[in-house]
Design a protein around this motif. Structure first.
Motif, PDB file in Angstrom:
ATOM      1  N   ALA A 112       0.812  -1.220   0.000  1.00 18.95           N
ATOM      2  CA  ALA A 112       0.000   0.000   0.000  1.00 18.95           C
ATOM      3  C   ALA A 112       0.845   1.270   0.000  1.00 18.95           C
ATOM      4  O   ALA A 112       0.506   2.254   0.653  1.00 18.95           O
ATOM      5  N   LYS A 113       1.944   1.231  -0.750  1.00 21.76           N
ATOM      6  CA  LYS A 113       2.780   2.417  -0.937  1.00 21.76           C
ATOM      7  C   LYS A 113       2.982   2.656  -2.429  1.00 21.76           C
ATOM      8  O   LYS A 113       3.072   1.698  -3.207  1.00 21.76           O
ATOM      9  N   PRO A 114       3.076   3.909  -2.849  1.00 19.87           N
ATOM     10  CA  PRO A 114       3.312   4.185  -4.266  1.00 19.87           C
ATOM     11  C   PRO A 114       4.790   4.041  -4.610  1.00 19.87           C
ATOM     12  O   PRO A 114       5.668   4.406  -3.827  1.00 19.87           O
ATOM     13  N   ILE A 115       5.033   3.495  -5.807  1.00 24.25           N
ATOM     14  CA  ILE A 115       6.382   3.256  -6.291  1.00 24.25           C
ATOM     15  C   ILE A 115       6.561   3.978  -7.622  1.00 24.25           C
ATOM     16  O   ILE A 115       5.727   3.837  -8.528  1.00 24.25           O
ATOM     17  N   GLY A 116       7.640   4.746  -7.743  1.00 24.41           N
ATOM     18  CA  GLY A 116       7.990   5.389  -9.010  1.00 24.41           C
ATOM     19  C   GLY A 116       9.334   4.873  -9.504  1.00 24.41           C
ATOM     20  O   GLY A 116      10.091   4.237  -8.749  1.00 24.41           O
ATOM     21  N   PHE A 117       9.628   5.163 -10.764  1.00 21.15           N
ATOM     22  CA  PHE A 117      10.832   4.606 -11.369  1.00 21.15           C
ATOM     23  C   PHE A 117      11.608   5.669 -12.137  1.00 21.15           C
ATOM     24  O   PHE A 117      11.022   6.506 -12.838  1.00 21.15           O
ATOM     25  N   VAL A 118      12.940   5.583 -12.003  1.00 24.19           N
ATOM     26  CA  VAL A 118      13.858   6.353 -12.837  1.00 24.19           C
ATOM     27  C   VAL A 118      14.774   5.335 -13.501  1.00 24.19           C
ATOM     28  O   VAL A 118      15.530   4.634 -12.820  1.00 24.19           O
ATOM     29  N   GLY A 119      14.687   5.223 -14.833  1.00 24.51           N
ATOM     30  CA  GLY A 119      15.469   4.240 -15.557  1.00 24.51           C
ATOM     31  C   GLY A 119      16.563   4.888 -16.386  1.00 24.51           C
ATOM     32  O   GLY A 119      16.428   6.017 -16.843  1.00 24.51           O
ATOM     33  N   TYR A 120      17.637   4.153 -16.543  1.00 22.80           N
ATOM     34  CA  TYR A 120      18.716   4.613 -17.422  1.00 22.80           C
ATOM     35  C   TYR A 120      19.356   3.385 -18.049  1.00 22.80           C
ATOM     36  O   TYR A 120      19.474   2.336 -17.419  1.00 22.80           O
ATOM     37  N   SER A 121      19.710   3.489 -19.308  1.00 21.77           N
ATOM     38  CA  SER A 121      20.350   2.368 -19.984  1.00 21.77           C
ATOM     39  C   SER A 121      20.729   2.830 -21.384  1.00 21.77           C
ATOM     40  O   SER A 121      20.831   4.031 -21.637  1.00 21.77           O
ATOM     41  N   GLY A 122      20.917   1.863 -22.282  1.00 23.40           N
ATOM     42  CA  GLY A 122      21.236   2.194 -23.663  1.00 23.40           C
ATOM     43  C   GLY A 122      19.980   2.634 -24.393  1.00 23.40           C
ATOM     44  O   GLY A 122      19.372   3.649 -24.060  1.00 23.40           O
ATOM     45  N   LEU A 123      19.548   1.852 -25.378  1.00 16.95           N
ATOM     46  CA  LEU A 123      18.402   2.260 -26.188  1.00 16.95           C
ATOM     47  C   LEU A 123      17.104   2.294 -25.396  1.00 16.95           C
ATOM     48  O   LEU A 123      16.248   3.148 -25.620  1.00 16.95           O
ATOM     49  N   SER A 124      16.921   1.362 -24.455  1.00 15.53           N
ATOM     50  CA  SER A 124      15.631   1.266 -23.763  1.00 15.53           C
ATOM     51  C   SER A 124      15.470   2.304 -22.660  1.00 15.53           C
ATOM     52  O   SER A 124      14.356   2.571 -22.218  1.00 15.53           O
ATOM     53  N   GLY A 125      16.572   2.840 -22.166  1.00 14.35           N
ATOM     54  CA  GLY A 125      16.471   3.812 -21.080  1.00 14.35           C
ATOM     55  C   GLY A 125      15.971   3.232 -19.776  1.00 14.35           C
ATOM     56  O   GLY A 125      15.467   3.953 -18.918  1.00 14.35           O
ATOM     57  N   GLY A 126      16.100   1.920 -19.621  1.00 15.14           N
ATOM     58  CA  GLY A 126      15.641   1.281 -18.381  1.00 15.14           C
ATOM     59  C   GLY A 126      14.204   0.794 -18.411  1.00 15.14           C
ATOM     60  O   GLY A 126      13.718   0.246 -17.420  1.00 15.14           O
ATOM     61  N   VAL A 149      10.603   8.458 -15.192  1.00 15.54           N
ATOM     62  CA  VAL A 149      11.681   9.231 -15.798  1.00 15.54           C
ATOM     63  C   VAL A 149      12.633   8.241 -16.443  1.00 15.54           C
ATOM     64  O   VAL A 149      12.958   7.209 -15.828  1.00 15.54           O
ATOM     65  N   THR A 150      13.066   8.515 -17.655  1.00 13.08           N
ATOM     66  CA  THR A 150      13.934   7.568 -18.347  1.00 13.08           C
ATOM     67  C   THR A 150      15.043   8.301 -19.088  1.00 13.08           C
ATOM     68  O   THR A 150      14.839   9.408 -19.613  1.00 13.08           O
ATOM     69  N   ALA A 174      10.152  14.359 -14.089  1.00 15.09           N
ATOM     70  CA  ALA A 174      10.326  14.136 -12.655  1.00 15.09           C
ATOM     71  C   ALA A 174       9.234  14.840 -11.855  1.00 15.09           C
ATOM     72  O   ALA A 174       8.688  14.265 -10.892  1.00 15.09           O
ATOM     73  N   GLU A 175       8.893  16.048 -12.236  1.00 15.46           N
ATOM     74  CA  GLU A 175       7.855  16.784 -11.509  1.00 15.46           C
ATOM     75  C   GLU A 175       6.506  16.081 -11.621  1.00 15.46           C
ATOM     76  O   GLU A 175       5.763  15.969 -10.635  1.00 15.46           O
TER      77      GLU A 175
END
Length: 201
Positions: A112-126, A149-150, A174-175
């Motif tokens: 019952a908690k919200p989860i956000g994601f920041v991805g980084y990688s090559g073509l897919s960006g995570g 965010v990617t 991000a905002e």
């Protein structure tokens, strides 16, 4: 809920030597602090003595199971979080084993908690890691927010000092994600505490 800020845990998921994750995480922490509605706790899994061998009883069945000393502080910090952001690369079209171990050692800490994601990688960006993580957190009764965010080809986007060459798009993303985490974090915080009050009667 009172006017107190929500506690936001930002988790660096990669522990690989030479990883870029801390650069991305530091950038995101700056965005979260500028947003102004969160108290931010930056958790680097490279600093956690995280065993890959899991307990014989899953945390879903025994939420208060004894955890190794090296995991206890991580558990405490996840308990305190009202919302979580995972900073992750793609490893072989998924997310790092270190992150899976940290997730699997816990259960109620995500519930019952919200989860956000920041991805980084090559073509897919995570994004490949992020989509797998959505499935995992859904099983744990967490709520993954829609926006993320990617950083595809992240090595072209950041300056040596950790700043972005063109920050406007990522800052706007991000905002948006932080606004969603604030909304869901507030609603789910109140719901969790209402449930605890009713259960204690």
């Amino acid at each position: 809920m009172s006017s107190a800020r929500l506690n936001l845990a930002v988790i660096v998921g990669s522990v690989r030597e030479g990883r870029f994750g801390p650069v991305v995480a530091d950038w995101f922490v700056e965005q979260a602090q500028r947003h102004g509605e969160f108290t931010v706790d930056l958790i680097d899994l490279a600093d956690v003595d995280l065993p890959l061998a899991l307990p014989p009883t899953p945390p879903a069945l025994d939420p208060d199971l004894p955890r190794p000393e090296g995991v206890a502080e991580l558990t405490r910090r996840l308990d305190a979080a009202d919302a979580v952001v995972i900073v992750t690369p793609d490893y072989n079209r998924s997310f790092p084993a270190s992150l899976k171990a940290a997730i699997d050692w816990h259960y109620t800490q995500w519930r019952a908690k919200p989860i956000g994601f920041v991805g980084y990688s090559g073509l897919s960006g995570g994004l490949l890691a992020i989509e797998h993580l959505r499935q995992v957190f859904n099983e744990l009764h967490a709520h993954t927010v829609r926006d993320y965010v990617t950083f595809p080809s992240y090595y072209l986007l950041f300056s040596p000092d950790g700043t972005l060459h063109d920050p406007e798009g990522p800052e706007n993303a991000a905002e948006t994600m932080l606004d969603q985490l604030l909304w869901w974090g507030t609603a789910l915080h109140d719901a969790r505490h209402t449930h605890l009050r009713l259960a204690s009667r």
